[in-house]
Motif scaffolding. Sequence first.
Motif, mmCIF file in Angstrom:
data_model
loop_
_atom_site.group_PDB
_atom_site.id
_atom_site.type_symbol
_atom_site.label_atom_id
_atom_site.label_comp_id
_atom_site.label_asym_id
_atom_site.label_seq_id
_atom_site.Cartn_x
_atom_site.Cartn_y
_atom_site.Cartn_z
ATOM 1 N N UNK A 1 -3.215 4.153 6.752
ATOM 2 C CA UNK A 1 -2.027 3.737 7.830
ATOM 3 C C UNK A 1 -1.908 2.092 7.426
ATOM 4 N N UNK A 2 -2.588 1.294 7.296
ATOM 5 C CA UNK A 2 -2.331 -0.230 6.964
ATOM 6 C C UNK A 2 -1.700 -0.382 5.926
ATOM 7 N N UNK A 3 -1.711 0.211 4.875
ATOM 8 C CA UNK A 3 -1.005 0.197 3.328
ATOM 9 C C UNK A 3 0.487 -0.037 3.752
ATOM 10 N N UNK A 4 1.054 -1.196 3.240
ATOM 11 C CA UNK A 4 2.658 -1.168 3.697
ATOM 12 C C UNK A 4 3.439 -0.193 2.861
ATOM 13 N N UNK A 5 4.515 -0.077 3.686
ATOM 14 C CA UNK A 5 5.368 1.155 3.030
ATOM 15 C C UNK A 5 5.223 2.555 2.869
ATOM 16 N N UNK A 6 5.947 3.277 3.178
ATOM 17 C CA UNK A 6 5.640 4.855 3.543
ATOM 18 C C UNK A 6 5.399 5.527 1.830
ATOM 19 N N UNK A 7 6.136 5.023 1.055
ATOM 20 C CA UNK A 7 6.042 5.728 -0.410
ATOM 21 C C UNK A 7 4.739 5.248 -0.906
ATOM 22 N N UNK A 8 4.404 3.981 -0.701
ATOM 23 C CA UNK A 8 3.114 3.780 -1.233
ATOM 24 C C UNK A 8 1.881 4.470 -0.317
ATOM 25 N N UNK A 9 1.918 4.761 0.764
ATOM 26 C CA UNK A 9 1.107 5.425 1.635
ATOM 27 C C UNK A 9 0.948 6.867 0.979
ATOM 28 N N UNK A 10 2.131 7.453 0.682
ATOM 29 C CA UNK A 10 2.154 8.815 0.196
ATOM 30 C C UNK A 10 1.426 8.772 -1.241
ATOM 31 N N UNK A 11 1.787 8.004 -1.925
ATOM 32 C CA UNK A 11 1.123 7.746 -3.327
ATOM 33 C C UNK A 11 -0.517 7.912 -3.203
ATOM 34 N N UNK A 12 -1.007 6.947 -2.415
ATOM 35 C CA UNK A 12 -2.267 6.733 -2.186
ATOM 36 C C UNK A 12 -2.962 8.025 -1.561
ATOM 37 N N UNK A 13 -2.387 8.690 -0.486
ATOM 38 C CA UNK A 13 -2.687 9.977 0.054
ATOM 39 C C UNK A 13 -2.922 11.054 -1.069
ATOM 40 N N UNK A 14 -1.962 10.953 -1.883
ATOM 41 C CA UNK A 14 -1.794 11.902 -2.965
ATOM 42 C C UNK A 14 -2.932 11.734 -3.922
ATOM 43 N N UNK A 15 -3.422 10.512 -4.173
ATOM 44 C CA UNK A 15 -4.672 10.127 -4.903
ATOM 45 C C UNK A 15 -5.965 10.588 -4.251
#
Length: 467
Positions: free
Chosen positions: A409-423
């Motif tokens: 949740x703390x990772x900035x920007x939604x597109x970055x959150x999505x990439x991390x979640x995908x990883x």
Amino acid sequence: MATTQHFSDRPRVLVVGGGYAGLYVAHRLQKKIRDHGGIVTLVDPVPYMTYQPFLPEVAAGSIEPRHAIVSHRRHLRKTELISGRVTQVDHAGRTATIEPVDGGAAFDLAYTEIVMTAGSITRTFPIDGLKDEGIGMKSIEEAVAVRDGMLERIETASAMEKGPERDRALTFVLVGGGYAGIETITELEDAARDAVAANPRLTRSELRFVVVEAMGRIMPELTEDQAKWVEKHLADRDIELLLNTSLDSAAGGRVKLINMPDKTPADEFETDTLIWTAGVQANPVNRSTDFPIDDRGRLRATAELQIAGDDGPVGHAWTAGDVAAVPDLTGGGVGGFCVPNAQHAVRQAKLLAANVLAAAFGEGEVKEYRHNNLGAVAGLGQYKGVANIMGFGLKGLPAWLAHRGYHGLAMPMYERKARVLADWTMGFLFGRDLVPLTYLQEPTRQFREAATPPAKRATAGAGKAPS
């Protein structure tokens, strides 16, 4: 002498540093300042913000390196971006001297308001060999190098005869028992365990992981009972923890340790991997300004996040994050100041942006920064963790889930959150990616070899053992 280059001549809010605080300040201000006829300018040597809590997972192959950073160019589209270093600030004259990263001539840039958010750098000591043999864990590049270096050493060692050279390759040493250090060593051990399991020429018992800590305990953010639990957890995983021990020398990869505080000789052994996580310090750019700094090199700050002078706040000058000594009004900070972590940096940045608008344009009122620390969470490898959340302790899987939930949740920007979640999802389904990029640090090697005539290659390789 600095030369003047042409940039926007609009009233400028100059943001020095594009880390947690700088990114959020610029993101919050860029449209508002533009609407008022001004411009936000951000200066940083690299074109991205690094989410440092993810560096251990990058080093362990759980997160793709580019997914742990946030592009300035993509997310600060209304901000004027300059790739360079601020080498001097003359606030009396409202100018900053900037040195471009491409080596071009330095130039002066005028500003109306300045925001100092240059963050922190690794703190080191004059230890023999540390500069040549060690590596930090403060940047994405360091995390990638640690990952590839460890995997390369494991693969190379598997083809060696048993003996001192093989032992050296399979010995991994980390100095610093804080959150960053313990997360790093446990994530690496987890990844190394998987790498060895896939290599029939090695066993886990041949790997040696060592943590060197000068104090008598690790992870001071945890309760003493939790810290003891982590110590036992490390022992159960055969990670050696050397408390009250300091690094005396690392020359030539030979680690010499001393007992603290009497500095008597302790253990001595060789390693190819020495990671340093023994603290941070405020960015030294502070010392090249006419702003007041404290005895630790941090900018003195008010609770409103203005730079503080002897006679009160310095007009039109703001600061936040690791670079600043921000008073902790809750009374929980070390020495009365907010601790240097992402939790404070992000929240300070949001308030700082609002305070700039309030002070410059009357949009609201200037407020004091006050935030009760929610605690701390740490990952200790896949499905393992420890946490202290508002005084409530968690261990094992629940703590690991809290760690990933909070940082996701703390990772900035939604597109970055999505990439991390995908990883994370791909890692759960297929396991972590343990392929080292062998020539990443020497990308032209294969081309140079291909471009070398066969006769010269044969001459150069004569007498050398095959690699």
